[in-house]
Design a protein around this motif. Structure first.
Motif, PDB file in Angstrom:
ATOM      1  N   ARG A  92      -5.189   6.978 -10.981  1.00 48.12           N
ATOM      2  CA  ARG A  92      -4.571   6.996  -9.642  1.00 48.12           C
ATOM      3  C   ARG A  92      -5.162   8.182  -8.882  1.00 48.12           C
ATOM      4  O   ARG A  92      -5.022   9.326  -9.316  1.00 48.12           O
ATOM      5  N   GLY A 103      -0.903  -3.806  -1.159  1.00 47.49           N
ATOM      6  CA  GLY A 103      -0.719  -2.431  -0.710  1.00 47.49           C
ATOM      7  C   GLY A 103      -2.044  -1.740  -0.464  1.00 47.49           C
ATOM      8  O   GLY A 103      -3.119  -2.313  -0.708  1.00 47.49           O
ATOM      9  N   LYS A 104      -1.954  -0.488  -0.008  1.00 42.95           N
ATOM     10  CA  LYS A 104      -3.194   0.217   0.329  1.00 42.95           C
ATOM     11  C   LYS A 104      -4.020   0.541  -0.911  1.00 42.95           C
ATOM     12  O   LYS A 104      -5.210   0.848  -0.791  1.00 42.95           O
ATOM     13  N   GLY A 105      -3.405   0.451  -2.101  1.00 44.20           N
ATOM     14  CA  GLY A 105      -4.191   0.604  -3.334  1.00 44.20           C
ATOM     15  C   GLY A 105      -5.265  -0.468  -3.433  1.00 44.20           C
ATOM     16  O   GLY A 105      -6.379  -0.208  -3.891  1.00 44.20           O
ATOM     17  N   MET A 141       1.051  -4.628   3.249  1.00 52.22           N
ATOM     18  CA  MET A 141       1.665  -3.377   3.671  1.00 52.22           C
ATOM     19  C   MET A 141       0.790  -2.812   4.794  1.00 52.22           C
ATOM     20  O   MET A 141      -0.326  -3.267   5.014  1.00 52.22           O
ATOM     21  N   GLY A 155      -1.360  -3.117  -5.904  1.00 56.87           N
ATOM     22  CA  GLY A 155      -1.626  -1.810  -5.303  1.00 56.87           C
ATOM     23  C   GLY A 155      -0.586  -1.412  -4.273  1.00 56.87           C
ATOM     24  O   GLY A 155      -0.916  -0.808  -3.255  1.00 56.87           O
ATOM     25  N   ARG A 168       3.552   0.193  -4.180  1.00 60.32           N
ATOM     26  CA  ARG A 168       4.671   0.689  -4.976  1.00 60.32           C
ATOM     27  C   ARG A 168       5.996   0.191  -4.414  1.00 60.32           C
ATOM     28  O   ARG A 168       6.126   0.035  -3.194  1.00 60.32           O
ATOM     29  N   ASP A 192      -1.344  -2.320 -11.160  1.00 60.55           N
ATOM     30  CA  ASP A 192      -1.519  -0.926 -10.749  1.00 60.55           C
ATOM     31  C   ASP A 192      -2.289  -0.185 -11.834  1.00 60.55           C
ATOM     32  O   ASP A 192      -2.202  -0.514 -13.013  1.00 60.55           O
ATOM     33  N   ILE A 193      -2.989   0.846 -11.390  1.00 61.97           N
ATOM     34  CA  ILE A 193      -3.788   1.619 -12.333  1.00 61.97           C
ATOM     35  C   ILE A 193      -2.935   2.633 -13.091  1.00 61.97           C
ATOM     36  O   ILE A 193      -3.345   3.152 -14.120  1.00 61.97           O
ATOM     37  N   ASP A 214      -7.622  -1.347 -13.138  1.00 64.86           N
ATOM     38  CA  ASP A 214      -8.064  -1.264 -11.744  1.00 64.86           C
ATOM     39  C   ASP A 214      -7.929  -2.642 -11.104  1.00 64.86           C
ATOM     40  O   ASP A 214      -8.024  -3.670 -11.787  1.00 64.86           O
ATOM     41  N   ILE A 215      -7.672  -2.642  -9.808  1.00 70.40           N
ATOM     42  CA  ILE A 215      -7.289  -3.893  -9.145  1.00 70.40           C
ATOM     43  C   ILE A 215      -8.391  -4.945  -9.228  1.00 70.40           C
ATOM     44  O   ILE A 215      -8.124  -6.110  -9.512  1.00 70.40           O
TER      45      ILE A 215
END
Ligand code: ADP
Ligand code: TZD
Length: 593
Positions: free
Chosen positions: A174, A235-237, A261, A294, A296, A326-327, A345-346
């Motif tokens: 992360r 998400g932004k991940g 998101m 990615g 939360r 998620d990582i 990793d995504i």
């Protein structure tokens, strides 16, 4: 390295060593270590003990972007890290400069943005005995709880290792903010140039792929297969991971509606037929299996429970089942039970899901897809009606109808966004068509990212930048319009000016003459700030003037500030997070009883 070699020049050195051995100092070792790792830009603010580092870095071909306040330089570095996947570097002086940069470091860690805050510091011997050095502070100890990792380098021969560790810590697993403490004395230390070169480390594979366990992938697919109302939350991940191709394949192959998101907008074009963004309040409580990619389950998703997710009382919670990609393994179960955690990793995780889905995968039931589409179309039509209105003075909607058109016509432009109403309305009205084009207040909802993000977005991408700012939000970093002008960056700042925090109509409860806490000077001429430094100022009271100002800014690429005058009664207190405002939340609860 040859450009940075210096030759011992003292008379003694020349006399004792006719061949004059080549040496390198701490300044140049830092510069070379960064360059070796592909870091070519420093965001910072000079002063003792790092002034020469900024000069020499520029001299050695690095881009040095000098700010008016370290917080803005820090935010710039963090978003550069997010945009590139390479840590952004912010350089500050000791104690107060360091502290000014710390908000950005903590914000980077909170948002999973990779950055390195490099601060000069005073001498250890004096700091540790608290003898009162110039700008004395035990910076390493203070940075530690706010950073993903924090290191100090005391010897020139360790600079290579220090920078390698900082890079790895910032981008592996992360991502987050890393603090690197460089005491003043380090910069002047010298060592043999060849040994110095050999001490530097080019980091190999700084963010290694993390492949998910096959049984985790299988568990997720089984859960998904039985879903009647599946939903994907991006998400932004996922944006950071540059996983748009895999994510698009997953969405399209599975036919599952998705919700982006804020900063994941544009990962798939917002106009994609499977986007459920316009039906958010319908799909969250209705969905039975939710795949988080990615993202939360923090406050932005109501912690995965409560009314947003369909339960009126705690006993109704827990209706959904969650797959989470998620990582970070410890993210799982942080708020509610995660039934199928997929850790990795995504890109690798989504690819593994796709491989496991094989050639034929059942589409979600038509009733679900139709219900989502129906809700979405209704909301889109309602919004179109609102946007078509043309009130005087302008409100958020009529102004954003213009911004929406301009962003649509310039899909490569970067959009920076902060404020309360200015944030919420922009997020829901302005479609993004490409990944990583929208950067905003993120996980904390922090004000003050505006001009720092705008500078970095322009520097890193070379694209025009549009910054949509609440008038309060702008004030946190407004002095950087000078920076924007100094580097002649193609930034168009649009201030939604409604005379205050949230709006301009607050009253002083004492009946006294002081302005209320949320009120600003009325009809402030923010555009003159930009004019003061040679940029273009535009005063806009109509959508046509706003459009003209923005179009001209994008065409000319000149630094521009459009002061867009918005009805001071428009907007709501705290924007869309009134539930977190203690008084408003109490009132709402009383009203619903
Ligand atoms: P949003 O605010 O958009 O909902 P968050 O910041 O809450 O997104 O979540 C981003 C998540 O993405 C974090 O939990 C982080 O661990 C995760 N993440 C970041 N990079 C990667 C990656 N390369 N692979 C997998 N997960 C990642
Ligand atoms: N300080 C910091 C660093 N972050 C914050 N989020 C706040 C204060 C509190 N805050 C918000 O959450 S939004 C906001 C503040 C001060 C500004 C809202 O006013 P605005 O936007 O003029 O920027 P609108 O469009 O008028 O609502």
């Amino acid at each position: 390295m040859s450009a940075v070699l210096s030759t011992a020049t003292t008379a003694t050195a020349a006399a004792t060593s006719p061949a004059a051995s080549a040496t390198i100092d701490g300044f140049h070792l830092v510069i070379e270590a960064l360059k070796l790792n592909g870091i070519t830009t420093i965001y910072g603010l000079p002063g003792i003990p790092i002034t020469d580092l900024t000069r020499m870095a520029q001299g050695e071909g690095m881009r040095v972007i000098s700010f008016r306040h370290e917080q803005n330089a820090g935010h710039a570095a963090s978003i550069a890290g997010y945009l590139n996947g390479v840590p952004g570097v912010c350089l500050t002086v000791s104690a107060p400069g360091f502290l000014n940069g710390l908000t950005a470091l903590a914000n980077a860690t909170t948002n999973c943005f990779p950055m390195i805050l490099v601060s000069g510091s005073s001498e250890r011997e004096i700091v540790d005995l608290q003898q009162g050095d110039y700008e004395e502070m035990d910076q390493l100890a203070i940075a530690k709880p706010l950073a993903k990792a924090a290191y100090r380098v005391l010897h020139a021969e360790d600079i290579g290792v220090g920078i390698a560790r900082a890079i790895r810590a910032a981008v592996s697993g992360r991502p987050g903010g890393v603090y690197l403490d460089l005491p003043a004395k380090l910069f002047a230390q010298t060592m043999d140039a060849a040994a110095g070169a050999a001490s530097l480390i080019k980091v190999v594979d700084p963010a290694p792929r993390q492949i998910p366990a096959p049984e985790a992938v299988q568990r997720a697919l089984e859960l998904l297969k039985g879903a009647k109302k599946p939903l994907i939350v991006l998400g932004k991940g996922a944006a950071y991971a540059r996983a748009e191709a895999e994510v698009r394949a997953l969405v399209e192959r599975s036919g599952i509606p998705y919700l982006p998101m804020s900063m994941a907008k544009g990962l798939l074009p917002d106009t994609h037929e499977l986007s459920a963004a316009a039906a958010r309040s319908y799909v969250l409580p209705e969905a039975d299996v939710v795949v988080l990619i990615g993202a939360r389950l923090n406050w932005l998703l109501s912690h995965g429970k409560g009314k947003t997710w369909g339960g009126k009382t705690p006993k109704d919670w827990g209706g959904q089942k969650f797959v989470q990609i998620d990582i970070s393994p410890t993210e799982m179960d942080s708020n509610v039970r995660i039934d199928a955690p997929v850790v990795g990793d995504i890109g690798s995780c989504v690819s593994a899901l796709l491989a496991g889905m094989g050639g034929s995968w059942p589409k979600p039931p038509a009733e679900w897809l139709n219900a989502v589409a129906e809700r979405k179309n209704k909301n889109v039509a309602k919004m179109a009606e609102t946007l078509a209105k043309d009130p005087r003075p302008m409100n958020f909607h009529s102004a954003l109808a213009v911004v929406r058109d301009i962003v649509k016509a310039n899909p490569d432009a970067m959009l920076v966004n902060e404020g309360a109403n200015a944030l919420d309305f922009t997020r829901s009205i302005v479609d993004m068509m490409k990944p990583r084009k929208r950067v905003d207040v993120g996980t904390w909802g922090v004000m003050g990212i505006g001009m720092g993000f705008a500078v970095a977005a322009a520097v890193e991408t070379g694209q025009p930048v549009i910054a949509i700012e609440g008038d309060s939000a702008f004030g946190f970093s407004g002095m950087e319009v000078e920076t924007i002008c100094r580097y002649d960056l193609p930034v168009c700042v649009v201030i939604f000016n409604n005379n205050g925090v949230y709006r301009g109509t607050d009253k002083n409860l004492s009946g006294g003459t002081d302005a209320a806490p949320t009120q600003f000077v009325k009809d402030a001429r923010y555009e003159k700030l930009m004019e003061a430094f040679g940029g273009v100022g535009v005063y806009a009271t109509t959508p046509a003037q706003l459009r003209q100002g923005m179009e001209e800014a994008i065409r000319s690429r000149r630094p521009t500030l459009v002061n867009a005058i918005i009805d001071e009664t428009a907007g709501t207190e705290s924007g869309r997070i009134t539930s977190l405002n203690p008084t408003l939340a109490k009132k709402a609860a009383a009203a619903s009883n």
